[in-house]
Every structure is written in C-alpha cells, then in structure tokens.
Design an enzyme around this catalytic site. Structure first.
Site, PDB file in Angstrom:
ATOM      1  N   ILE A 197       1.211  -1.268  -0.204  1.00  0.00           N
ATOM      2  CA  ILE A 197      -0.639   0.249  -0.153  1.00  0.00           C
ATOM      3  C   ILE A 197       0.652   1.108  -0.250  1.00  0.00           C
ATOM      4  O   ILE A 197       1.994   0.999   0.497  1.00  0.00           O
ATOM      5  CB  ILE A 197      -0.646   0.201   1.218  1.00  0.00           C
ATOM      6  CG1 ILE A 197      -2.064  -1.477   1.398  1.00  0.00           C
ATOM      7  CG2 ILE A 197      -1.765   1.248   0.912  1.00  0.00           C
ATOM      8  CD1 ILE A 197      -2.019  -1.512   2.796  1.00  0.00           C
ATOM      9  N   SER A 221       1.227   7.380   5.539  1.00  0.00           N
ATOM     10  CA  SER A 221       1.751   8.032   6.794  1.00  0.00           C
ATOM     11  C   SER A 221       0.142   8.117   7.486  1.00  0.00           C
ATOM     12  O   SER A 221       1.252   8.801   8.632  1.00  0.00           O
ATOM     13  CB  SER A 221       2.769   9.283   6.489  1.00  0.00           C
ATOM     14  OG  SER A 221       2.139   9.519   5.723  1.00  0.00           O
ATOM     15  N   SER A 222      -0.674   8.579   6.763  1.00  0.00           N
ATOM     16  CA  SER A 222      -1.510   9.304   7.510  1.00  0.00           C
ATOM     17  C   SER A 222      -2.702   9.205   6.905  1.00  0.00           C
ATOM     18  O   SER A 222      -2.837   7.750   5.563  1.00  0.00           O
ATOM     19  CB  SER A 222      -2.037  10.645   7.321  1.00  0.00           C
ATOM     20  OG  SER A 222      -2.284  10.842   5.883  1.00  0.00           O
ATOM     21  N   GLY A 223      -4.224   9.544   7.550  1.00  0.00           N
ATOM     22  CA  GLY A 223      -5.787   8.789   5.660  1.00  0.00           C
ATOM     23  C   GLY A 223      -5.554   7.525   6.199  1.00  0.00           C
ATOM     24  O   GLY A 223      -5.885   6.782   6.864  1.00  0.00           O
ATOM     25  N   GLY A 236      -4.306   4.914   3.302  1.00  0.00           N
ATOM     26  CA  GLY A 236      -3.103   4.541   3.399  1.00  0.00           C
ATOM     27  C   GLY A 236      -3.282   4.020   4.612  1.00  0.00           C
ATOM     28  O   GLY A 236      -3.098   2.148   5.009  1.00  0.00           O
ATOM     29  N   SER A 260     -11.449   8.272  -6.647  1.00  0.00           N
ATOM     30  CA  SER A 260     -12.403   9.742  -5.955  1.00  0.00           C
ATOM     31  C   SER A 260     -12.798  10.244  -7.390  1.00  0.00           C
ATOM     32  O   SER A 260     -12.688  10.002  -8.587  1.00  0.00           O
ATOM     33  CB  SER A 260     -11.818  11.304  -6.126  1.00  0.00           C
ATOM     34  OG  SER A 260     -12.540  11.872  -5.565  1.00  0.00           O
ATOM     35  N   TYR A 274      -6.802  18.961  -9.903  1.00  0.00           N
ATOM     36  CA  TYR A 274      -6.914  17.362  -8.645  1.00  0.00           C
ATOM     37  C   TYR A 274      -7.504  16.730  -9.598  1.00  0.00           C
ATOM     38  O   TYR A 274      -7.328  15.400 -10.452  1.00  0.00           O
ATOM     39  CB  TYR A 274      -6.993  17.605  -7.636  1.00  0.00           C
ATOM     40  CG  TYR A 274      -7.052  16.205  -7.068  1.00  0.00           C
ATOM     41  CD1 TYR A 274      -6.481  16.156  -6.146  1.00  0.00           C
ATOM     42  CD2 TYR A 274      -8.881  16.151  -6.448  1.00  0.00           C
ATOM     43  CE1 TYR A 274      -6.452  14.453  -5.571  1.00  0.00           C
ATOM     44  CE2 TYR A 274      -9.422  15.331  -5.540  1.00  0.00           C
ATOM     45  CZ  TYR A 274      -7.959  14.332  -5.787  1.00  0.00           C
ATOM     46  OH  TYR A 274      -8.710  13.130  -4.208  1.00  0.00           O
TER      47      TYR A 274
HETATM   48  P1  NAP Z   1      -4.040  12.120   3.677  1.00  0.00           P
HETATM   49  O1  NAP Z   1      -4.164  12.107   4.474  1.00  0.00           O
HETATM   50  O2  NAP Z   1      -2.975  13.464   2.905  1.00  0.00           O
HETATM   51  O3  NAP Z   1      -2.617  11.160   2.607  1.00  0.00           O
HETATM   52  C1  NAP Z   1      -1.801  11.189   1.594  1.00  0.00           C
HETATM   53  C2  NAP Z   1      -0.572  10.322   1.744  1.00  0.00           C
HETATM   54  O4  NAP Z   1      -0.094   9.815   0.318  1.00  0.00           O
HETATM   55  C3  NAP Z   1       0.281  10.510   2.603  1.00  0.00           C
HETATM   56  O5  NAP Z   1       0.321   9.442   3.245  1.00  0.00           O
HETATM   57  C4  NAP Z   1       1.271  11.245   1.985  1.00  0.00           C
HETATM   58  O6  NAP Z   1       2.046  11.266   2.443  1.00  0.00           O
HETATM   59  C5  NAP Z   1       1.208   9.928   0.770  1.00  0.00           C
HETATM   60  N1  NAP Z   1       1.739  10.809  -0.410  1.00  0.00           N
HETATM   61  C6  NAP Z   1       1.751  11.823  -0.972  1.00  0.00           C
HETATM   62  N2  NAP Z   1       2.522  12.618  -1.838  1.00  0.00           N
HETATM   63  C7  NAP Z   1       2.885  10.606  -1.780  1.00  0.00           C
HETATM   64  C8  NAP Z   1       4.274  11.181  -2.659  1.00  0.00           C
HETATM   65  N3  NAP Z   1       5.004  11.144  -3.526  1.00  0.00           N
HETATM   66  N4  NAP Z   1       4.905   9.295  -2.941  1.00  0.00           N
HETATM   67  C9  NAP Z   1       4.262   8.711  -1.247  1.00  0.00           C
HETATM   68  N5  NAP Z   1       3.242   9.233  -0.712  1.00  0.00           N
HETATM   69  C10 NAP Z   1       2.766  10.195  -0.805  1.00  0.00           C
HETATM   70  O7  NAP Z   1      -5.038  11.841   2.275  1.00  0.00           O
HETATM   71  P2  NAP Z   1      -6.342  10.634   2.476  1.00  0.00           P
HETATM   72  O8  NAP Z   1      -7.384  11.111   2.366  1.00  0.00           O
HETATM   73  O9  NAP Z   1      -6.163  10.015   2.396  1.00  0.00           O
HETATM   74  O10 NAP Z   1      -4.902  10.692   0.638  1.00  0.00           O
HETATM   75  C11 NAP Z   1      -5.381   9.543   0.169  1.00  0.00           C
HETATM   76  C12 NAP Z   1      -6.097   9.226  -1.012  1.00  0.00           C
HETATM   77  O11 NAP Z   1      -7.104   9.284  -1.174  1.00  0.00           O
HETATM   78  C13 NAP Z   1      -5.460   9.976  -2.446  1.00  0.00           C
HETATM   79  O12 NAP Z   1      -5.223   9.296  -3.353  1.00  0.00           O
HETATM   80  C14 NAP Z   1      -6.509  10.894  -2.531  1.00  0.00           C
HETATM   81  O13 NAP Z   1      -6.547  11.977  -3.364  1.00  0.00           O
HETATM   82  C15 NAP Z   1      -7.840  10.173  -2.161  1.00  0.00           C
HETATM   83  N6  NAP Z   1      -8.902  10.928  -1.968  1.00  0.00           N
HETATM   84  C16 NAP Z   1      -9.556  12.019  -0.800  1.00  0.00           C
HETATM   85  C17 NAP Z   1     -10.766  12.198  -0.475  1.00  0.00           C
HETATM   86  C18 NAP Z   1     -10.813  13.336   0.646  1.00  0.00           C
HETATM   87  O14 NAP Z   1     -11.561  14.253   0.947  1.00  0.00           O
HETATM   88  N7  NAP Z   1      -9.629  13.444   1.103  1.00  0.00           N
HETATM   89  C19 NAP Z   1     -11.357  12.214  -1.308  1.00  0.00           C
HETATM   90  C20 NAP Z   1     -11.621  10.881  -2.530  1.00  0.00           C
HETATM   91  C21 NAP Z   1     -10.163  10.646  -2.583  1.00  0.00           C
HETATM   92  P3  NAP Z   1       3.315  12.313   3.740  1.00  0.00           P
HETATM   93  O15 NAP Z   1       2.604  11.979   4.430  1.00  0.00           O
HETATM   94  O16 NAP Z   1       4.796  11.704   2.975  1.00  0.00           O
HETATM   95  O17 NAP Z   1       2.723  13.365   2.366  1.00  0.00           O
END
Ligand code: NAP
Length: 285
Positions: free
Chosen positions: A15, A19-21, A23, A140, A153
C-alpha cells in the site's frame, strides 16, 4: 483478532501513502485481517504504529523510480509477487488553472497518476508469474466530476479512470483484476495539504477573492462532521472489499456524494453547472 485471508488472494499487500489517512487505515485493516502487509510512505518514521502491529514498512516516494523498483523487489524477494497493490498515495493541487505552473501540474500527475501506473507496470510480471493479482487504485468522485478550482486534481483522477478502463481488459487474461475505489469527501490530512496548495500559488491579485472563497468552500466540503464526510476507516473497509471479494466490481463509489454526484452532474446542463459554480465560488468578496 486475526482472521485468515480469503484463499483467492494469496500474495502480500503493498500500500502506498501509509503515513496518514486512508493508506494508514487500510494498512492496519489488512494487517489485522492476517495479510502480510507492506506499508509504504515517504517517511519511515511516520509508520511506527503500523510496524508495531506487524506491518512491514518500506520507504517509498511514488515519484522516485529507484524507490518504486526497490519496493517491488523487496516484496518479490520474500513472496515471489505482490498479491494486491493498493495505489493510494495522492494529494490535491487546487487553485485557479491560470495560476498553476506546469511544474506543479506535472508534480500532481507524477504522484497521483504516473506513480501508481509505474508500480502496476513493475508489479504485473510477478502477478503474471503467480497466476493473478489485484491492483486497487484509490481514485475519487473527482475522477467523474470536475469543478472550478479543482482542475489539476480532477484531471489527475479523470486520468486514473481512463487508465483503469484500458488496463482492466488488458490484464484480465492474466488473472489480474483492476479495481478503482472512488470516495467522496474524507476527513484526513488531505484538506490541510489542499489548502496549502492554494496558499502557495503565485500569481497576481486577480484571483485573490476566488482563492479565499475556494479555500472556505473546500474546508466546508472536507471538514469532519460535514455532509457526506467519511472517516478513513470507512473507506479502508471498501478498499479491503475491493481487494478481497472474489468477483470485484470495476468501481466502488463510496458515500452519498460519490454515488449520486456524477448522476446529478450528468443530468445538469453544462451552462447551469457553470452558473452554480460561479455562485458557489465567486471571484469577489
Ligand atoms: P492524506 O491523509 O493526506 O494521505 C495522503 C497520503 O499520500 C500521505 O501518506 C502522503 O504522504 C502520501 N503521499 C503524497 N505524496 C506522496 C508521494 N510522492 N509518495 C508517497 N506518498 C505520497 O489524504 P487521504 O485522504 O488519506 O488520501 C488518500 C487518497 O485518497 C489520495 O489518493 C486522495 O486523492 C484520495 N481521496 C481523498 C479524498 C478526501 O476527501 N480526503 C477523497 C477522495 C479521494 P506524506 O505524509 O509523505 O505527504
């Protein structure tokens, strides 16, 4: 309590973005269900809690090809192949398109699109050798509907949808399933990073009120407790289902906004949508 993984998915799970959220929640869920789980992130130190529950952790910036190869090789060295690849890493570059540099746009695609596709390319030979596997992309509702202020995005998530529709039939003969999970808003670090991406934009004052209104609107859309806003754990459960159910659907739309938003958008004329967006995010105070 550990449960045995379903027989169908044999190999380990890798996966990205743990680091957060979403994942992090997904890694914990797979591990607790008994899967060998490779949690990856840019900072190893951000995954101590996952290591403590038995996940193996690997440093992986999805934009770095050496790191991508090393991660796939590390899994294959011990298990022969990745069983499930969960392409989750991603962030939202928001702001008016006129102010977003091509470099920022490229970075958005390097992370959200090319990183996951490249990992799929690297994982596929092993999956083929193993007789099958599964690639789950965290896409998304933004891959189905585009909005003002979200062009960069949304374009990256539309690209994920297009790639999945092509890859799915290409790799099906090898026993590999490609499944996209399309959530609506989730309360995670995503919002903070998105708001930062707007505030960091350069450009003159022409769009200043638009950017302020966009930031306000996105906060309202993503904040915990808002309409349709989900937890990372809820979305992780759907990822788990997409990865383990014997006959997955090509797409799982998660939450009310993701399930009904694209239909509402398809039924509404473009010019009316434009008007509504200009009312929702005006370029004036
Ligand atoms: P999040 O908490 O910001 O988590 C995003 C993760 O992606 C973090 O672990 C971040 O790591 C990592 N990341 C970013 N750039 C990276 C890179 N170059 N290499 C490796 N890891 C990287 O947000 P989340 O909501 O869990 O997002 C997870 C997925 O869900 C994303 O694809 C997002 O587009 C999708 N999504 C989110 C939402 C929403 O409303 N939150 C809705 C629909 C879809 P760092 O800590 O190192 O930055």
């Amino acid at each position: 309590m550990n449960r045995s993984p379903p027989l169908l998915i044999r190999g380990p799970v890798l996966i990205t973005g743990c680091s957060s959220g979403v994942g992090r929640a997904a890694a914990a869920l797979f591990r607790r269900a008994g899967f060998e789980t490779f949690a990856t992130a840019r900072q190893l130190s951000a995954m101590e809690d996952l290591r403590a529950i038995g996940c193996r952790t690997l440093q992986l910036d999805v934009t770095d090809d050496d790191a991508r190869r090393a991660a796939v090789e590390a899994v294959e060295a011990d298990f022969g192949a990745i069983g499930v690849l969960v392409n989750n890493a991603g962030y939202g570059q928001y702001g008016p398109l006129e102010d977003i540099s091509l470099d920022a746009l490229r970075r958005q695609f390097e992370t959200n699109v090319f990183g996951g596709l490249r990992l799929a390319q690297l994982a596929l030979p092993g999956m083929r050798r193993a007789g099958g596997g599964r690639i789950v992309n965290v896409s998304s509702v933004a891959g189905r509907v585009s909005v003002a202020g979200g062009g960069a995005y949304h374009a990256s998530k539309f690209a994920l949808e297009a790639l999945a529709d092509a890859l799915r039939p290409e790799v099906a003969p090898f026993g590999v399933e490609v499944v996209n999970v399309l959530p609506g808003p989730i309360a995670t670090q995503f919002e903070a990073r998105l708001l930062k991406s707007i505030s960091e934009l350069e450009g003159d004052d022409l769009y200043a009120p638009f950017k302020r209104n966009l930031a306000r609107r996105m906060h309202g859309f993503l904040a915990k407790g808002g309409f349709g806003v989900m937890s990372a754990e809820h979305v992780a459960k759907i990822i788990f289902k997409a990865a383990t159910t014997p006959h997955p659907r090509p797409r799982y739309s998660v939450g009310l906004i993701a399930r009904f938003g694209p239909l509402a958008r398809a039924l509404t004329p473009d010019r009316l949508v434009d008007r509504l967006m200009r009312l929702a995010i005006p370029n004036s105070e």
